[in-house]
Design a protein around this motif. Sequence first.
Motif, PDB file in Angstrom:
ATOM      1  N   VAL A  76     -63.942  34.749  43.902  1.00  0.00           N
ATOM      2  CA  VAL A  76     -64.879  35.863  43.759  1.00  0.00           C
ATOM      3  C   VAL A  76     -65.596  35.816  42.412  1.00  0.00           C
ATOM      4  N   LEU A  77     -64.985  35.175  41.433  1.00  0.00           N
ATOM      5  CA  LEU A  77     -65.535  35.152  40.075  1.00  0.00           C
ATOM      6  C   LEU A  77     -67.012  34.752  40.013  1.00  0.00           C
ATOM      7  N   PRO A  78     -67.472  33.724  40.740  1.00  0.00           N
ATOM      8  CA  PRO A  78     -68.901  33.388  40.673  1.00  0.00           C
ATOM      9  C   PRO A  78     -69.822  34.530  41.088  1.00  0.00           C
ATOM     10  N   ASP A  79     -69.372  35.374  42.018  1.00  0.00           N
ATOM     11  CA  ASP A  79     -70.189  36.518  42.420  1.00  0.00           C
ATOM     12  C   ASP A  79     -70.316  37.520  41.274  1.00  0.00           C
ATOM     13  N   VAL A  80     -69.223  37.703  40.532  1.00  0.00           N
ATOM     14  CA  VAL A  80     -69.266  38.589  39.370  1.00  0.00           C
ATOM     15  C   VAL A  80     -70.203  38.013  38.311  1.00  0.00           C
ATOM     16  N   VAL A  81     -70.090  36.716  38.083  1.00  0.00           N
ATOM     17  CA  VAL A  81     -70.933  36.050  37.087  1.00  0.00           C
ATOM     18  C   VAL A  81     -72.409  36.214  37.438  1.00  0.00           C
ATOM     19  N   ARG A  82     -72.751  35.978  38.695  1.00  0.00           N
ATOM     20  CA  ARG A  82     -74.151  36.113  39.099  1.00  0.00           C
ATOM     21  C   ARG A  82     -74.631  37.556  38.957  1.00  0.00           C
ATOM     22  N   GLY A  83     -73.751  38.497  39.273  1.00  0.00           N
ATOM     23  CA  GLY A  83     -74.129  39.897  39.127  1.00  0.00           C
ATOM     24  C   GLY A  83     -74.412  40.268  37.683  1.00  0.00           C
ATOM     25  N   LEU A  84     -73.544  39.835  36.773  1.00  0.00           N
ATOM     26  CA  LEU A  84     -73.746  40.137  35.355  1.00  0.00           C
ATOM     27  C   LEU A  84     -74.978  39.427  34.809  1.00  0.00           C
ATOM     28  N   GLY A  89     -80.462  39.877  32.713  1.00  0.00           N
ATOM     29  CA  GLY A  89     -81.882  39.575  32.865  1.00  0.00           C
ATOM     30  C   GLY A  89     -82.724  40.835  32.923  1.00  0.00           C
ATOM     31  N   GLU A  90     -82.226  41.860  33.606  1.00  0.00           N
ATOM     32  CA  GLU A  90     -82.960  43.123  33.695  1.00  0.00           C
ATOM     33  C   GLU A  90     -83.026  43.824  32.337  1.00  0.00           C
ATOM     34  N   ILE A  91     -81.935  43.752  31.581  1.00  0.00           N
ATOM     35  CA  ILE A  91     -81.936  44.358  30.242  1.00  0.00           C
ATOM     36  C   ILE A  91     -82.938  43.633  29.341  1.00  0.00           C
ATOM     37  N   ALA A  92     -82.958  42.300  29.425  1.00  0.00           N
ATOM     38  CA  ALA A  92     -83.920  41.526  28.631  1.00  0.00           C
ATOM     39  C   ALA A  92     -85.352  41.868  29.029  1.00  0.00           C
ATOM     40  N   ASP A  93     -85.589  42.019  30.322  1.00  0.00           N
ATOM     41  CA  ASP A  93     -86.932  42.375  30.792  1.00  0.00           C
ATOM     42  C   ASP A  93     -87.355  43.737  30.242  1.00  0.00           C
ATOM     43  N   ARG A  94     -86.408  44.666  30.194  1.00  0.00           N
ATOM     44  CA  ARG A  94     -86.730  45.995  29.674  1.00  0.00           C
ATOM     45  C   ARG A  94     -87.072  45.922  28.187  1.00  0.00           C
ATOM     46  N   ILE A 142     -78.407  38.151  24.293  1.00  0.00           N
ATOM     47  CA  ILE A 142     -78.428  38.134  25.759  1.00  0.00           C
ATOM     48  C   ILE A 142     -78.408  36.695  26.272  1.00  0.00           C
ATOM     49  N   LYS A 143     -79.181  35.839  25.639  1.00  0.00           N
ATOM     50  CA  LYS A 143     -79.196  34.426  26.037  1.00  0.00           C
ATOM     51  C   LYS A 143     -77.820  33.796  25.859  1.00  0.00           C
ATOM     52  N   GLN A 144     -77.152  34.134  24.764  1.00  0.00           N
ATOM     53  CA  GLN A 144     -75.812  33.603  24.515  1.00  0.00           C
ATOM     54  C   GLN A 144     -74.809  34.119  25.549  1.00  0.00           C
ATOM     55  N   LEU A 145     -74.924  35.383  25.902  1.00  0.00           N
ATOM     56  CA  LEU A 145     -74.016  35.949  26.903  1.00  0.00           C
ATOM     57  C   LEU A 145     -74.221  35.290  28.261  1.00  0.00           C
ATOM     58  N   ARG A 146     -75.452  34.987  28.593  1.00  0.00           N
ATOM     59  CA  ARG A 146     -75.715  34.323  29.873  1.00  0.00           C
ATOM     60  C   ARG A 146     -75.145  32.900  29.862  1.00  0.00           C
ATOM     61  N   SER A 147     -75.175  32.262  28.706  1.00  0.00           N
ATOM     62  CA  SER A 147     -74.554  30.933  28.587  1.00  0.00           C
ATOM     63  C   SER A 147     -73.038  31.038  28.727  1.00  0.00           C
ATOM     64  N   GLN A 148     -72.460  32.081  28.140  1.00  0.00           N
ATOM     65  CA  GLN A 148     -71.021  32.294  28.280  1.00  0.00           C
ATOM     66  C   GLN A 148     -70.635  32.494  29.744  1.00  0.00           C
ATOM     67  N   LEU A 149     -71.466  33.197  30.471  1.00  0.00           N
ATOM     68  CA  LEU A 149     -71.188  33.423  31.890  1.00  0.00           C
ATOM     69  C   LEU A 149     -71.160  32.108  32.657  1.00  0.00           C
ATOM     70  N   GLN A 150     -72.070  31.212  32.339  1.00  0.00           N
ATOM     71  CA  GLN A 150     -72.077  29.908  32.997  1.00  0.00           C
ATOM     72  C   GLN A 150     -70.778  29.152  32.723  1.00  0.00           C
ATOM     73  N   GLU A 151     -70.291  29.258  31.490  1.00  0.00           N
ATOM     74  CA  GLU A 151     -69.030  28.596  31.144  1.00  0.00           C
ATOM     75  C   GLU A 151     -67.855  29.228  31.887  1.00  0.00           C
ATOM     76  N   LEU A 152     -67.882  30.546  32.008  1.00  0.00           N
ATOM     77  CA  LEU A 152     -66.784  31.241  32.682  1.00  0.00           C
ATOM     78  C   LEU A 152     -66.720  30.902  34.167  1.00  0.00           C
ATOM     79  N   GLU A 153     -67.845  30.522  34.733  1.00  0.00           N
ATOM     80  CA  GLU A 153     -67.859  30.187  36.156  1.00  0.00           C
ATOM     81  C   GLU A 153     -67.000  28.959  36.440  1.00  0.00           C
ATOM     82  N   THR A 154     -66.818  28.114  35.439  1.00  0.00           N
ATOM     83  CA  THR A 154     -65.975  26.927  35.618  1.00  0.00           C
ATOM     84  C   THR A 154     -64.620  27.067  34.930  1.00  0.00           C
ATOM     85  N   SER A 155     -64.562  27.806  33.812  1.00  0.00           N
ATOM     86  CA  SER A 155     -63.293  27.937  33.083  1.00  0.00           C
ATOM     87  C   SER A 155     -62.368  28.985  33.698  1.00  0.00           C
ATOM     88  N   HIS A 156     -62.947  29.958  34.422  1.00  0.00           N
ATOM     89  CA  HIS A 156     -62.164  31.010  35.081  1.00  0.00           C
ATOM     90  C   HIS A 156     -61.290  31.787  34.096  1.00  0.00           C
TER      91      HIS A 156
END
Length: 224
Positions: A76-84, A89-94, A142-156
């Motif tokens: 399920v973790l990848p679904d959480v990652v994509r959601g975050l 992205g929405e916060i950055a857009d705002r 925000i960019k750094q957090l999105r990079s962290q999310l990509q790492e978490l998708e594999t590191s779990h």
Amino acid sequence: MSSIVPGPQKKLEQEIDAARSGAKPLQAGDLNTSAPPQEELVGLEDWPESLRSAVEAEHARVIALATNRRRTADRVLPDVVRGLDGLLGEIADRLQADKPRLFGKAAPAEPLNDIADVLGIPDDELSPSTGRGEHRAALRTIKQLRSQLQELETSHEHSKLTRLVTFVVRLAVVTDSAPESTATLAPIALDRYAKSSPDTQWDWTFDQKFAFWKQTRTALTPNT
């Protein structure tokens, strides 16, 4: 003609695939046929789809971890990652949308102390206005957090993901419910997270955080 009934593992994979394709919402009880039935989250009906899907995915992950189903939580973790990632992205857009009228702007007419308190920002850290430097730093974080999310998708690393969920969902709730506060408060909140400032909500249960998110939306969303 005989029919082949899929085994538990195959059924689990089918349920997750169906949820990701949007064909069927993923329920916590679908994740494991031996898992106890779980109550659906109540009160998300009027939430934006991005927030709702992120919270529902997190709920499924938390339930799986709480019932010692680590492999299910990993699925399920990848679904959480994509959601975050979508919420960030929405916060950055705002923040970008507010940029043309941000710099040199006077303090908001309405005090932001109450909203800042929701984000865990002490009064003495509130700034009356946000400059270009703070704005750029917020977007970098925000960019750094999105990079962290990509790492978490594999590191779990579930504990690290829990902290990100706590921070990102709370900030997204405020951004959606009180968008006029984003330009001033989001950079401060992001800076505090980047500096690992203490956050009491990291130790809260999912139920406590979910109740807080709902209360925040109710308090901040204008009556229509």
